[in-house]
Design an enzyme around this catalytic site. Structure first.
Site, PDB file in Angstrom:
ATOM      1  N   THR A 100       0.864  -1.172   0.000  1.00  0.00           N
ATOM      2  CA  THR A 100       0.000   0.000   0.000  1.00  0.00           C
ATOM      3  C   THR A 100       0.910   1.234   0.000  1.00  0.00           C
ATOM      4  OG1 THR A 100      -0.108   0.025   2.420  1.00  0.00           O
ATOM      5  CG2 THR A 100      -1.840  -1.190   1.260  1.00  0.00           C
ATOM      6  N   LYS A 123       4.096   1.753  -2.593  1.00  0.00           N
ATOM      7  CA  LYS A 123       3.864   1.423  -4.000  1.00  0.00           C
ATOM      8  C   LYS A 123       4.893   2.072  -4.926  1.00  0.00           C
ATOM      9  CE  LYS A 123      -1.124   0.616  -3.817  1.00  0.00           C
ATOM     10  NZ  LYS A 123      -2.423   1.010  -4.413  1.00  0.00           N
ATOM     11  N   ASN A 130       1.861  -2.546  -6.718  1.00  0.00           N
ATOM     12  CA  ASN A 130       1.135  -3.001  -5.532  1.00  0.00           C
ATOM     13  C   ASN A 130       1.338  -4.487  -5.275  1.00  0.00           C
ATOM     14  OD1 ASN A 130      -0.505  -4.011  -7.592  1.00  0.00           O
ATOM     15  ND2 ASN A 130      -2.376  -3.675  -6.429  1.00  0.00           N
ATOM     16  N   ASP A 165      -3.972  -3.169  -9.588  1.00  0.00           N
ATOM     17  CA  ASP A 165      -5.078  -2.223  -9.392  1.00  0.00           C
ATOM     18  C   ASP A 165      -5.751  -1.894 -10.731  1.00  0.00           C
ATOM     19  OD1 ASP A 165      -4.738  -1.943  -6.637  1.00  0.00           O
ATOM     20  OD2 ASP A 165      -3.419  -0.203  -6.835  1.00  0.00           O
ATOM     21  N   GLY A 214      -7.932  13.005  -5.955  1.00  0.00           N
ATOM     22  CA  GLY A 214      -6.605  12.681  -5.459  1.00  0.00           C
ATOM     23  C   GLY A 214      -5.623  12.428  -6.574  1.00  0.00           C
ATOM     24  N   ALA A 215      -4.353  12.241  -6.178  1.00  0.00           N
ATOM     25  CA  ALA A 215      -3.289  12.036  -7.166  1.00  0.00           C
ATOM     26  C   ALA A 215      -2.244  11.051  -6.671  1.00  0.00           C
ATOM     27  CB  ALA A 215      -2.630  13.370  -7.506  1.00  0.00           C
ATOM     28  N   GLY A 216      -2.630  10.194  -5.753  1.00  0.00           N
ATOM     29  CA  GLY A 216      -1.694   9.187  -5.266  1.00  0.00           C
ATOM     30  C   GLY A 216      -1.585   8.019  -6.222  1.00  0.00           C
TER      31      GLY A 216
END
Length: 149
Positions: free
Chosen positions: A44, A48, A69, A85, A108-110
């Site tokens: 996680t 990653k 991941n 993912d 978001g931008a993760g």
């Protein structure tokens, strides 16, 4: 847990799926201490991205979003990173009858957001808008968006 049930169904006796609290600083040491009994890892954030320099190879899918991941340890000792993912998100959409969408939005931008962007590139015919908090993160998403197209 899902993984343990799958191991049982597949007859993988003696396999386990456990959680370890490892931060970015500890990851190289944790990796170095893994023995041949390990089949792989799931990761996680923030690991990653932090894991990538520790790998022997990463899939094209993982490389496209700079996010791993899943790490598989091969019989010859190589450590190979992948991103499950992206195909998982596409499969989840298709399982719900969504083959194509006209537009989409991401919050978001993760690493998960970049994976969602890549997944949406496979099903979205129009624009995907990413809502992020910083110009730097917006630039990263634009980069991944252009690579995913």
């Amino acid at each position: 847990m899902l993984h343990r049930a799958a191991y049982g169904e597949l007859g993988l006796d003696g396999w386990s799926y456990d959680r370890f609290d490892v931060d970015e600083a500890a990851l190289p040491g944790f990796f170095a201490d893994l023995g041949p009994e390990w089949a792989g890892l799931s990761l996680t954030m923030p690991l990653k991205r932090a894991v990538i320099p520790l790998l022997d190879e990463i899939s094209e899918t993982a490389s496209s979003v700079d996010a791993v991941n899943t790490v598989v340890f091969t019989e010859d000792g190589r450590r190979v990173g992948d991103n499950t993912d992206i195909p998982g998100m596409v499969a989840a959409l298709r399982e719900h009858g969504i083959e194509q969408v006209d537009s989409a939005a991401i919050l978001g931008a993760g690493a998960t957001a970049s994976s969602a962007l890549a997944a949406l590139a496979r099903v979205c015919t129009g624009d995907v808008v990413a809502y992020v908090r910083s110009a730097t993160r917006a630039a990263e998403m634009r980069h991944w968006g252009s690579d995913s197209a």
